[in-house]
Write a protein that holds these residues in place. Structure first.
Motif, short mmCIF file in Angstrom:
data_model
loop_
_atom_site.label_atom_id
_atom_site.label_comp_id
_atom_site.label_asym_id
_atom_site.label_seq_id
_atom_site.Cartn_x
_atom_site.Cartn_y
_atom_site.Cartn_z
N ALA A 26 -9.96 11.55 -26.50
CA ALA A 26 -8.84 11.26 -27.13
C ALA A 26 -7.88 10.28 -26.06
CB ALA A 26 -7.71 12.66 -27.43
N LYS A 27 -6.94 9.39 -26.47
CA LYS A 27 -6.21 8.79 -25.49
C LYS A 27 -5.13 9.83 -24.68
CE LYS A 27 -6.27 3.94 -26.52
NZ LYS A 27 -5.50 2.82 -26.35
N ALA A 28 -5.44 9.81 -23.43
CA ALA A 28 -4.61 10.75 -22.69
C ALA A 28 -2.96 9.99 -22.61
CB ALA A 28 -4.97 10.60 -20.94
N THR A 29 -2.37 10.86 -23.64
CA THR A 29 -0.85 10.64 -23.63
C THR A 29 0.18 11.48 -22.79
OG1 THR A 29 -1.27 10.10 -25.92
CG2 THR A 29 0.66 10.28 -25.41
N TYR A 30 0.87 10.88 -22.08
CA TYR A 30 1.80 11.53 -21.18
C TYR A 30 3.02 11.35 -21.70
CZ TYR A 30 -2.24 11.47 -18.49
OH TYR A 30 -3.41 11.65 -17.84
N TYR A 31 4.09 12.50 -21.77
CA TYR A 31 5.50 12.14 -22.25
C TYR A 31 6.34 12.57 -21.31
CZ TYR A 31 3.17 13.22 -26.81
OH TYR A 31 2.19 13.03 -28.01
N GLY A 32 7.23 11.57 -21.27
CA GLY A 32 8.36 11.55 -20.12
C GLY A 32 9.57 11.19 -20.59
N LYS A 33 10.66 10.89 -19.95
CA LYS A 33 11.77 10.54 -20.44
C LYS A 33 11.85 9.15 -21.27
CE LYS A 33 14.11 12.82 -16.71
NZ LYS A 33 14.98 12.71 -15.64
N SER A 34 10.96 8.38 -20.99
CA SER A 34 10.98 6.85 -21.60
C SER A 34 9.91 7.14 -22.89
CB SER A 34 10.17 5.85 -20.67
OG SER A 34 9.18 6.30 -20.09
N GLY A 35 9.62 8.32 -23.26
CA GLY A 35 8.69 8.35 -24.46
C GLY A 35 7.17 8.62 -24.10
N PRO A 36 6.39 8.62 -25.00
CA PRO A 36 4.91 8.80 -24.77
C PRO A 36 4.20 7.50 -24.39
CG PRO A 36 5.36 8.66 -27.10
CD PRO A 36 6.66 8.91 -26.42
N LYS A 37 3.26 7.86 -23.52
CA LYS A 37 2.62 6.66 -22.82
C LYS A 37 1.16 6.84 -22.60
CE LYS A 37 4.54 7.27 -18.38
NZ LYS A 37 5.48 6.80 -17.30
N THR A 38 0.38 6.12 -22.50
CA THR A 38 -1.05 6.22 -21.95
C THR A 38 -1.10 5.72 -20.88
OG1 THR A 38 -1.68 6.20 -24.42
CG2 THR A 38 -3.23 5.93 -22.70
N LYS A 39 -1.91 6.25 -19.88
CA LYS A 39 -2.08 5.77 -18.45
C LYS A 39 -3.59 6.03 -18.19
CE LYS A 39 0.15 8.97 -15.68
NZ LYS A 39 1.10 9.25 -14.62
N ILE A 40 -3.99 5.57 -16.98
CA ILE A 40 -5.38 5.93 -16.29
C ILE A 40 -5.07 6.68 -15.01
CG2 ILE A 40 -7.47 5.03 -15.49
CD1 ILE A 40 -7.45 2.75 -17.27
N LEU A 41 -5.46 7.80 -14.88
CA LEU A 41 -5.28 8.47 -13.67
C LEU A 41 -5.98 7.87 -12.61
CD1 LEU A 41 -5.32 12.07 -15.17
CD2 LEU A 41 -3.27 10.68 -14.46
N PRO A 42 -5.45 8.16 -11.52
CA PRO A 42 -6.11 7.66 -10.22
C PRO A 42 -7.57 8.24 -10.02
CG PRO A 42 -3.99 8.20 -9.71
CD PRO A 42 -4.11 8.71 -11.00
N GLY A 43 -8.47 7.51 -9.66
CA GLY A 43 -9.86 7.88 -9.64
C GLY A 43 -10.59 8.01 -11.01
N HIS A 44 -10.09 7.61 -12.05
CA HIS A 44 -10.75 7.67 -13.35
C HIS A 44 -10.89 6.12 -13.94
CE1 HIS A 44 -10.30 12.06 -13.85
NE2 HIS A 44 -9.36 11.85 -13.02
N SER A 45 -11.85 5.99 -14.53
CA SER A 45 -11.96 4.55 -14.93
C SER A 45 -11.70 4.55 -16.63
CB SER A 45 -13.47 4.15 -14.79
OG SER A 45 -14.35 5.13 -15.56
N THR A 46 -11.25 5.30 -17.23
CA THR A 46 -10.75 5.25 -18.52
C THR A 46 -9.66 5.89 -18.95
OG1 THR A 46 -11.52 5.67 -20.69
CG2 THR A 46 -12.24 7.12 -19.20
N GLU A 47 -8.75 5.83 -20.02
CA GLU A 47 -7.59 6.42 -20.38
C GLU A 47 -8.19 7.61 -21.39
OE1 GLU A 47 -6.42 3.38 -23.73
OE2 GLU A 47 -5.49 3.28 -21.72
N TYR A 48 -9.43 7.87 -21.67
CA TYR A 48 -9.64 8.79 -22.62
C TYR A 48 -10.25 10.13 -22.01
CZ TYR A 48 -10.01 5.26 -26.08
OH TYR A 48 -9.45 4.07 -27.08
N THR A 49 -10.10 11.27 -22.87
CA THR A 49 -9.93 12.61 -22.10
C THR A 49 -11.49 13.10 -22.21
OG1 THR A 49 -9.53 13.72 -24.04
CG2 THR A 49 -7.62 13.37 -22.68
N PHE A 50 -12.14 13.82 -21.38
CA PHE A 50 -13.59 14.25 -21.31
C PHE A 50 -13.57 15.78 -21.48
CE2 PHE A 50 -13.81 9.98 -19.39
CZ PHE A 50 -14.81 9.43 -20.34
#
Length: 102
Positions: A26-50
């Motif tokens: 799934a696309k890694a979605t993060y919820y913050g004050k500006s609403g949901p967004k997808t991002k790639i975490l440091p050290g990862h090559s994709t925005e998908y969950t494993f």
């Protein structure tokens, strides 16, 4: 979950009106004050969950369970999958005791 919609406010984050992030592929979605967004975490090559195949996991502390040292990890694993999956509907429909019907 967004932790702010009606479903989340009732403690039913699995039914979040704004969506959720699945454990696998799934696309890694993060919820913050500006609403949901997808991002790639440091050290990862994709925005998908494993899921269980991840090198690391970032999760809100409200969704983390600590398994006490006295509990065997192999014996506790079924509780985390089947146990949690079946608990919500059983509780929702009023199953109270071993062997009781809804």
């Amino acid at each position: 979950s967004c932790k702010s919609c009606g479903q989340c406010s009732k403690g039913s984050e699995q039914y979040c009106s704004n969506g959720m992030t699945g454990t696998y592929n799934a696309k890694a979605t993060y919820y913050g004050k500006s609403g949901p967004k997808t991002k790639i975490l440091p050290g990862h090559s994709t925005e998908y969950t494993f899921g269980g195949y991840s090198q690391s996991v970032v999760v809100d502390e409200d969704f983390v369970l600590r398994i006490p040292d006295a509990i065997n990890l192999a014996a506790s694993a079924p509780l985390l999958c089947a146990g949690i999956t079946t608990y919500s509907p059983l509780a929702h429909f009023g199953a109270k005791d071993k062997g009781s019907a809804c």
